[in-house]
Design a protein around this motif. Sequence first.
Motif, PDB file in Angstrom:
ATOM      1  N   ALA A  35       0.582  -1.117   0.124  1.00  0.00           N
ATOM      2  CA  ALA A  35      -0.146   0.141  -0.092  1.00  0.00           C
ATOM      3  C   ALA A  35       1.064   1.324   0.099  1.00  0.00           C
ATOM      4  CB  ALA A  35      -0.973   0.013   1.163  1.00  0.00           C
ATOM      5  N   LEU A  36       2.083   1.266   0.664  1.00  0.00           N
ATOM      6  CA  LEU A  36       2.732   2.242   0.722  1.00  0.00           C
ATOM      7  C   LEU A  36       3.369   2.639  -0.656  1.00  0.00           C
ATOM      8  CD1 LEU A  36       4.417   4.551   2.256  1.00  0.00           C
ATOM      9  CD2 LEU A  36       6.114   2.640   2.839  1.00  0.00           C
ATOM     10  N   PRO A 394      -6.317   5.893   7.156  1.00  0.00           N
ATOM     11  CA  PRO A 394      -5.432   4.814   6.285  1.00  0.00           C
ATOM     12  C   PRO A 394      -6.319   4.607   5.061  1.00  0.00           C
ATOM     13  CG  PRO A 394      -5.592   4.183   8.565  1.00  0.00           C
ATOM     14  CD  PRO A 394      -6.456   5.272   8.457  1.00  0.00           C
ATOM     15  N   GLU A 395      -7.648   4.522   5.072  1.00  0.00           N
ATOM     16  CA  GLU A 395      -8.453   4.387   3.874  1.00  0.00           C
ATOM     17  C   GLU A 395      -8.413   5.532   2.571  1.00  0.00           C
ATOM     18  OE1 GLU A 395     -11.484   5.933   6.957  1.00  0.00           O
ATOM     19  OE2 GLU A 395      -9.635   4.618   6.676  1.00  0.00           O
ATOM     20  N   GLN A 396      -7.772   6.559   3.072  1.00  0.00           N
ATOM     21  CA  GLN A 396      -7.575   7.782   2.141  1.00  0.00           C
ATOM     22  C   GLN A 396      -6.261   7.457   1.338  1.00  0.00           C
ATOM     23  OE1 GLN A 396      -8.590  10.976   5.127  1.00  0.00           O
ATOM     24  NE2 GLN A 396      -9.319  11.795   3.267  1.00  0.00           N
ATOM     25  N   VAL A 397      -5.331   6.813   2.194  1.00  0.00           N
ATOM     26  CA  VAL A 397      -4.035   6.270   1.483  1.00  0.00           C
ATOM     27  C   VAL A 397      -3.970   5.018   0.575  1.00  0.00           C
ATOM     28  CG1 VAL A 397      -1.602   5.854   1.936  1.00  0.00           C
ATOM     29  CG2 VAL A 397      -2.909   7.668   3.409  1.00  0.00           C
ATOM     30  N   SER A 398      -4.903   4.068   1.093  1.00  0.00           N
ATOM     31  CA  SER A 398      -4.854   2.950   0.385  1.00  0.00           C
ATOM     32  C   SER A 398      -6.221   2.387   0.674  1.00  0.00           C
ATOM     33  CB  SER A 398      -3.891   1.866   0.988  1.00  0.00           C
ATOM     34  OG  SER A 398      -3.968   0.542   0.224  1.00  0.00           O
ATOM     35  N   ASP A 399      -6.951   1.779  -0.633  1.00  0.00           N
ATOM     36  CA  ASP A 399      -8.241   1.269  -0.492  1.00  0.00           C
ATOM     37  C   ASP A 399      -8.192  -0.137   0.202  1.00  0.00           C
ATOM     38  OD1 ASP A 399      -7.045  -0.226  -2.559  1.00  0.00           O
ATOM     39  OD2 ASP A 399      -8.595   0.433  -4.093  1.00  0.00           O
ATOM     40  N   LEU A 400      -6.883  -0.474   0.434  1.00  0.00           N
ATOM     41  CA  LEU A 400      -6.767  -1.793   1.001  1.00  0.00           C
ATOM     42  C   LEU A 400      -7.258  -1.958   2.527  1.00  0.00           C
ATOM     43  CD1 LEU A 400      -3.105  -2.947   0.133  1.00  0.00           C
ATOM     44  CD2 LEU A 400      -5.496  -4.076  -0.642  1.00  0.00           C
ATOM     45  N   PHE A 401      -7.557  -0.439   3.260  1.00  0.00           N
ATOM     46  CA  PHE A 401      -8.261  -0.513   4.299  1.00  0.00           C
ATOM     47  C   PHE A 401      -9.654  -0.230   4.278  1.00  0.00           C
ATOM     48  CE2 PHE A 401      -3.678   0.327   5.002  1.00  0.00           C
ATOM     49  CZ  PHE A 401      -3.526   0.038   6.263  1.00  0.00           C
ATOM     50  N   ASP A 430       9.355  12.714  10.482  1.00  0.00           N
ATOM     51  CA  ASP A 430      10.538  13.636  10.275  1.00  0.00           C
ATOM     52  C   ASP A 430      10.052  14.282   8.928  1.00  0.00           C
ATOM     53  OD1 ASP A 430      11.857  13.388  12.605  1.00  0.00           O
ATOM     54  OD2 ASP A 430      13.168  11.804  11.736  1.00  0.00           O
ATOM     55  N   ASP A 431       9.469  13.767   8.242  1.00  0.00           N
ATOM     56  CA  ASP A 431       8.997  13.894   6.896  1.00  0.00           C
ATOM     57  C   ASP A 431       7.751  13.277   6.298  1.00  0.00           C
ATOM     58  OD1 ASP A 431       9.812  11.371   5.765  1.00  0.00           O
ATOM     59  OD2 ASP A 431      11.855  12.196   5.105  1.00  0.00           O
ATOM     60  N   VAL A 432       7.263  13.678   5.186  1.00  0.00           N
ATOM     61  CA  VAL A 432       6.036  13.310   4.868  1.00  0.00           C
ATOM     62  C   VAL A 432       6.136  11.793   4.636  1.00  0.00           C
ATOM     63  CG1 VAL A 432       4.323  13.631   2.841  1.00  0.00           C
ATOM     64  CG2 VAL A 432       5.310  15.523   3.886  1.00  0.00           C
ATOM     65  N   SER A 433       7.130  11.375   3.814  1.00  0.00           N
ATOM     66  CA  SER A 433       7.381   9.927   3.663  1.00  0.00           C
ATOM     67  C   SER A 433       7.207   9.141   5.162  1.00  0.00           C
ATOM     68  CB  SER A 433       8.456   9.417   3.001  1.00  0.00           C
ATOM     69  OG  SER A 433       8.820   8.143   2.926  1.00  0.00           O
ATOM     70  N   GLU A 434       7.634   9.603   6.112  1.00  0.00           N
ATOM     71  CA  GLU A 434       7.413   8.811   7.329  1.00  0.00           C
ATOM     72  C   GLU A 434       6.088   9.011   7.892  1.00  0.00           C
ATOM     73  OE1 GLU A 434       9.738   8.996  11.962  1.00  0.00           O
ATOM     74  OE2 GLU A 434      10.873   9.795  10.297  1.00  0.00           O
ATOM     75  N   ILE A 435       5.563  10.127   7.563  1.00  0.00           N
ATOM     76  CA  ILE A 435       4.134  10.374   7.974  1.00  0.00           C
ATOM     77  C   ILE A 435       3.153   9.399   7.481  1.00  0.00           C
ATOM     78  CG2 ILE A 435       2.223  12.037   8.414  1.00  0.00           C
ATOM     79  CD1 ILE A 435       4.256  14.075   8.407  1.00  0.00           C
ATOM     80  N   VAL A 436       3.237   9.243   6.220  1.00  0.00           N
ATOM     81  CA  VAL A 436       2.418   8.244   5.518  1.00  0.00           C
ATOM     82  C   VAL A 436       2.773   6.872   5.744  1.00  0.00           C
ATOM     83  CG1 VAL A 436       1.824   7.423   3.127  1.00  0.00           C
ATOM     84  CG2 VAL A 436       2.135  10.113   3.529  1.00  0.00           C
ATOM     85  N   ALA A 437       4.114   6.577   6.082  1.00  0.00           N
ATOM     86  CA  ALA A 437       4.425   5.240   6.534  1.00  0.00           C
ATOM     87  C   ALA A 437       3.649   4.861   7.867  1.00  0.00           C
ATOM     88  CB  ALA A 437       6.037   5.010   6.460  1.00  0.00           C
ATOM     89  N   ASN A 438       3.612   5.857   8.809  1.00  0.00           N
ATOM     90  CA  ASN A 438       3.018   5.711  10.077  1.00  0.00           C
ATOM     91  C   ASN A 438       1.707   5.595  10.173  1.00  0.00           C
ATOM     92  OD1 ASN A 438       5.447   5.804  11.469  1.00  0.00           O
ATOM     93  ND2 ASN A 438       5.388   8.045  11.731  1.00  0.00           N
ATOM     94  N   VAL A 439       0.994   6.242   8.809  1.00  0.00           N
ATOM     95  CA  VAL A 439      -0.538   6.214   8.680  1.00  0.00           C
ATOM     96  C   VAL A 439      -0.857   4.856   8.382  1.00  0.00           C
ATOM     97  CG1 VAL A 439      -2.508   6.935   7.217  1.00  0.00           C
ATOM     98  CG2 VAL A 439      -1.094   8.668   8.035  1.00  0.00           C
ATOM     99  N   LEU A 440      -0.092   4.136   7.484  1.00  0.00           N
ATOM    100  CA  LEU A 440      -0.200   2.774   7.070  1.00  0.00           C
ATOM    101  C   LEU A 440       0.257   1.728   8.002  1.00  0.00           C
ATOM    102  CD1 LEU A 440       1.085   3.321   3.507  1.00  0.00           C
ATOM    103  CD2 LEU A 440      -1.451   2.903   4.064  1.00  0.00           C
ATOM    104  N   SER A 441       0.967   2.000   8.933  1.00  0.00           N
ATOM    105  CA  SER A 441       1.391   1.143  10.086  1.00  0.00           C
ATOM    106  C   SER A 441       0.056   0.725  11.075  1.00  0.00           C
ATOM    107  CB  SER A 441       2.722   1.536  10.694  1.00  0.00           C
ATOM    108  OG  SER A 441       2.198   2.700  11.427  1.00  0.00           O
ATOM    109  N   SER A 442       0.653  -0.142  12.134  1.00  0.00           N
ATOM    110  CA  SER A 442      -0.350  -0.356  13.101  1.00  0.00           C
ATOM    111  C   SER A 442      -0.197   0.472  14.086  1.00  0.00           C
ATOM    112  CB  SER A 442      -0.298  -1.992  13.560  1.00  0.00           C
ATOM    113  OG  SER A 442       1.099  -2.036  13.931  1.00  0.00           O
TER     114      SER A 442
END
Length: 492
Positions: A35-36, A394-401, A430-442
């Motif tokens: 998803a990321l 999370p569902e706004q980043v990936s429809d897998l959610f 620290d940056d948008v990449s890490e934020i999005v990764a955290n959104v997709l994480s548990s």
Amino acid sequence: MLENASNQELLAAWQEGNQQAAQVLVRRYMVRLTALARSRLSRKLARRIDAEDVVLSAWRSFFVGANIGRWSVSGNDDLWPLLVTITLRKLTRQTARHTAGRRDAGLDLEFDESIDWRMAVSRDPSPEEAAILIDEVESLMDRLDEADREVLSRRLQGEEQATIALAMHCSERTIRRSMQRIRTMIAESSENSPPKASDLGIEQEDPGKVLTNMLPQSKLHPTHRYHDISLQNLIGIGGFGKVYRSVCNTDGSTVAVKFLKKRFWKDRRARDQLLQETRLVSSLSHPSIIRHLGWGETSTGALFVIMDWIDGMSAGEYFERDRSSIREIVHCGIVIADALSTAHTAGLVHGDLTPNNVLRSNDGMFILTDFGFARFVGDRMADVGGGTPGFLAPEQVSDLFGPVGVQTDVYGLGGLIYSLLTGFAPMIGDDVSEIVANVLSSRLPQRASELTKGIPKPLDELLVRCLQKEQSERPESIAKVIFELQKIEKFI
């Protein structure tokens, strides 16, 4: 038995030859990593790069590194940060290969509404950013003569002035003069100043001329001409538009006017989205939803919408001065939730609830604004993404959610109240990449009570439930949230 083992135990078992342990590890992270990776690809690049292949390649590198002792499991037994790093490096290499020279998929990249946050996901310039640069200079290129156009093209490719002069068989002085002419044109069309009639393509000899070349699917008709308004000063810039404090020349009232940025003037999907926002908001009637008063366009198709002017400031600015007023923050949450309830009754999801998208007027009213990323409930075909990274469900980043729906706004409302209480977005990095990764994480947001003292336990618990990653674990509706907020308000 292996399913319940820690990551450290699984890695140790794999190193001892247990292949099933590796399969368990992969299952734990594969969906989120894929998803990321998908969220990082534009539609054009997604045709060339398979996100799953990228993730599988990352897994291969992980196991090779683990086999030689390069990696180790962190103290909290979480492999996510390491796997994200490996995956993004793989994706960066693949992207670089597909955006090199004539293979550049970004050169014909179409407008993507989700670019507002996704364009910033990487530390290095992304293909989307490169495409936006091309869009930015397209109108400038059209105004240059052939020689200046070639100078600018070569300069954008990184060539030095001496190299350009040699290639064009002229002196460096000629190149410097060309660059000065180009800089002058750029300065004249600076995005940080209100657009002039000439910048917007208004024909001075025919001030009443307004084109109505609307999209076939739109039934709206222009209500205003550009000359019906006088822009005063720029008050905000977003991903696709700029908002100006303005005066309506017909009655002298103060209004807010939102223009599409120049690079989107001719983009049908961008235009349609702005008109869709106007149509949707105009259909809603609630004292805490910003009113759209009409729209128009200039003779070259620069689209704009006119909204109520609210004397005041954003809720973020207001509560930044004093976060101890928990009762007023809860009241703000109730008011905005009630506005959302009206939108949901009409089948509309807001999708971008942040402190900057709520205004507090000088007379104490809270107003919900910016429906730019709104969509209809259950509309899986809607090609609308984007929003503010730390507030994304999370569902706004990936429809897998799951699909975007009313519970997306439950998450957003929880994030709004959380931020007003703590001063932080629910998901940080620290940056948008890490934020999005955290959104997709548990990983769940840190409890608000750990960041701000005095938050009542029922409010703290409500925010935890609103900000769950799984939709089924959140309150089922905004009405449920309102009910609980009202109970909390009574005892503060």
